[in-house]
Design an enzyme around this catalytic site. Structure first.
Site, PDB file in Angstrom:
ATOM      1  N   TYR A  51      15.426 -19.445  21.976  1.00 36.32           N
ATOM      2  CA  TYR A  51      16.340 -19.251  23.112  1.00 36.32           C
ATOM      3  C   TYR A  51      16.114 -20.318  24.181  1.00 36.32           C
ATOM      4  CZ  TYR A  51      16.072 -14.789  20.736  1.00 36.32           C
ATOM      5  OH  TYR A  51      16.047 -13.821  19.780  1.00 36.32           O
ATOM      6  N   TYR A  59      17.386  -3.743  19.353  1.00 34.28           N
ATOM      7  CA  TYR A  59      17.238  -5.129  18.884  1.00 34.28           C
ATOM      8  C   TYR A  59      16.858  -5.096  17.403  1.00 34.28           C
ATOM      9  CZ  TYR A  59      15.773  -9.854  18.043  1.00 34.28           C
ATOM     10  OH  TYR A  59      15.672 -11.104  17.503  1.00 34.28           O
ATOM     11  N   ASP A  92      14.103   0.862  11.833  1.00 28.74           N
ATOM     12  CA  ASP A  92      13.583  -0.498  11.985  1.00 28.74           C
ATOM     13  C   ASP A  92      12.228  -0.406  12.698  1.00 28.74           C
ATOM     14  OD1 ASP A  92      12.934  -3.061  12.732  1.00 28.74           O
ATOM     15  OD2 ASP A  92      14.931  -3.586  13.455  1.00 28.74           O
ATOM     16  N   LYS A 100       6.668  -8.257  11.432  1.00 26.20           N
ATOM     17  CA  LYS A 100       5.741  -8.587  12.523  1.00 26.20           C
ATOM     18  C   LYS A 100       4.256  -8.408  12.174  1.00 26.20           C
ATOM     19  CE  LYS A 100       8.713  -8.994  16.436  1.00 26.20           C
ATOM     20  NZ  LYS A 100      10.075  -8.476  16.479  1.00 26.20           N
TER      21      LYS A 100
HETATM   22  C1  LIG Z   1      11.385  -8.897  15.852  1.00 26.71           C
HETATM   23  C2  LIG Z   1      12.276  -7.832  15.385  1.00 26.71           C
HETATM   24  C3  LIG Z   1      13.238  -8.068  14.380  1.00 26.71           C
HETATM   25  C4  LIG Z   1      13.467  -9.432  13.782  1.00 26.71           C
HETATM   26  O1  LIG Z   1      12.361  -9.921  13.102  1.00 26.71           O
HETATM   27  P1  LIG Z   1      12.207 -11.500  12.873  1.00 26.71           P
HETATM   28  O2  LIG Z   1      10.928 -11.630  12.106  1.00 26.71           O
HETATM   29  O3  LIG Z   1      12.153 -12.126  14.221  1.00 26.71           O
HETATM   30  O4  LIG Z   1      13.379 -11.948  12.078  1.00 26.71           O
HETATM   31  C5  LIG Z   1      14.016  -7.011  13.967  1.00 26.71           C
HETATM   32  N1  LIG Z   1      13.869  -5.779  14.484  1.00 26.71           N
HETATM   33  C6  LIG Z   1      12.944  -5.505  15.435  1.00 26.71           C
HETATM   34  C7  LIG Z   1      12.799  -4.107  15.945  1.00 26.71           C
HETATM   35  C8  LIG Z   1      12.123  -6.524  15.924  1.00 26.71           C
HETATM   36  O5  LIG Z   1      11.244  -6.247  16.891  1.00 26.71           O
END
Ligand SMILES: *Cc1c(COP(=O)(O)O)cnc(C)c1O
Length: 429
Positions: free
Chosen positions: A18, A146, A247, A276
């Site tokens: 960004y 997100y 997620d 992550k």
């Molecule tokens: C960071 C994140 C993503 C995306 O993961 P990337 O490895 O950056 O592609 C998707 N969902 C959540 C909840 C995240 O924190």
């Protein structure tokens, strides 16, 4: 390369997240890192409050993780996953099936969080395609979410702070329920679910899945909502034949105070995304874990296979270090460590509550958030943190930390007091 050469070339030729090369914000060179400390190319040392965006849960340069990478690199750094398999992938899958909520039994490995979300969304679409309900191909989510930066992920990110306007006409348009307002430790307010309930009642015939971040909304606003909300979503998904995608890319592996955030509500999603912290912040790897029901439905109808296959799928180096990282976590007393961090962050950030520029302070597990009334000035606040010897990277009105679980009390206190001090200084101008 000297420190200056490094930063000069970077400034001219590299895009950062960004960012603009034409109007750059400060960037710092990192030479090495150990434990919770980053060593900069100019010789300074910073206490890292970000764990490299949730991922470095055991601290940097952990010998067990380095060793796992080195041993695997000497044996088999990579091999294609089409038609071939290997022990690191099988071991990791076994571990993930064992530790995720019961019923999540099928593991699809990919290279990044966004891809694992994309994979989950494709699974949900293919599920109802195979079920002969082809109109059920749309998604419902909650505001302030997100889910990543690739196209389908963007389409379910918060419509205001996400990139919907910029990419309108190109992004698919999906349904957004109001964000949950009932906080994690508030008394449950049954009205909180009304918006999502109404949307699912009205649109279930076109919905394949509800996708959300369980309990903790991360980059979309750093909010912690009530476990009962998640239970209600699960009930509604069951009642209206809609899949639930959790997620857990940010929340997985203990961050919220449970191994997975879904565990706060004892909810089992149909599909879960992990990323992550999966490799302890050493390599890029993600996983989409689905129930057998999802796979069997997809397999039941032409084309009869799940249509996805990244080149570096199941990369052995990443799988080996993920296995080592999860084992390290499970062998540690991580829940006690995280409870302690929660306590330290509560105490350490409490003084911010009294500052005029602060709207809210909230802590859950190893996540601490100070929400300001106005957006920060990044050009000013980032150097101010570095001057204090800490690495904290705010966005918008949010100053937040999610330290490595090994951070000791002295460093936690220092980190918190630096945050309080910088906020006070910034407000004073
Ligand atoms: C960071 C994140 C993503 C995306 O993961 P990337 O490895 O950056 O592609 C998707 N969902 C959540 C909840 C995240 O924190």
């Amino acid at each position: 390369m000297t420190h200056d050469e490094l930063l000069d070339y970077d400034r001219e030729h590299l895009w950062h997240p960004y960012s603009s090369v034409s109007n750059p914000l400060p960037v710092y060179g990192v030479k090495s890192a150990t434990g919770v400390r980053l060593r900069l190319t100019d010789g300074r040392e910073l206490i890292d409050g970000m764990a490299s965006w949730w991922s470095v849960i055991h601290g940097y340069n952990h010998p067990v993780l380095i060793n796992a990478i080195q041993e695997q690199a000497a044996r088999l750094p990579h091999v294609m996953f089409g038609g071939l398999t290997h022990e690191p992938a099988v071991q990791l899958a076994k571990t993930l099936v064992d530790i995720t909520p019961a019923g999540l039994d099928l593991v699809f490995l990919s290279d990044s969080g966004s891809v694992s979300v994309e994979v989950a969304m494709k699974m949900a679409i293919q599920y109802y395609y195979a079920a002969g309900k082809r109109q059920k191909h749309r998604f419902l989510t909650i505001r302030s979410g997100y889910h990543g930066d690739v196209f389908h992920c963007m389409s379910v990110c918060d419509p205001e702070n996400g990139m919907h306007q910029l990419f309108s006409g190109v992004l698919p348009e999906y349904y957004f329920a109001d964000k949950p307002e009932c906080k994690f430790s508030d008394e449950w307010d049954a009205n909180d679910i009304c918006s999502l309930q109404m949307l699912i009642e009205q649109h279930h015939n076109e919905l394949c899945a509800v996708i959300l971040e369980p309990i903790v909304q991360g980059a979309g606003g750093m909010r912690f909502y009530h476990p009962q909300y998640l239970r209600k979503v699960r009930e509604l998904c069951n009642a209206f034949d809609v899949l639930l995608i959790a997620d857990e890319i940010a929340t997985g592996f203990g961050r919220s105070g449970k191994l997975f955030a879904c565990n706060h509500a004892d909810v089992v999603p149909d599909i879960m995304c992990l990323g992550k912290a999966l490799t302890g912040g050493t390599m890029t790897l993600a996983a989409t874990i689905a129930s057998r029901k999802v796979e069997e439905m997809i397999a039941s109808t032409d084309p009869g296979v799940f249509m996805h296959g990244p080149t570096f799928m199941g990369n052995p180096l990443a799988c080996a270090v993920a296995q080592a990282s999860i084992q390290l976590l499970l062998d540690s007393d991580y829940l006690t460590q995280i409870q302690n961090i929660e306590k330290q962050l509560e105490q350490g950030l409490a003084p911010c509550r009294d500052l005029d520029s602060v709207a809210d302070v909230r802590v859950l597990g190893a996540i601490g958030v100070v929400e300001l009334k106005e957006p920060v000035n990044m050009a000013h606040i980032q150097p101010a943190f570095v001057e204090k010897g800490v690495w904290v990277r705010p966005f918008g009105r949010l100053i937040y930390v999610m330290p490595s679980y090994c951070m000791e009390n002295g460093d936690l206190q220092y980190l918190c007091s630096a945050i309080c001090a910088v906020i006070e200084e910034e407000a004073a101008g």
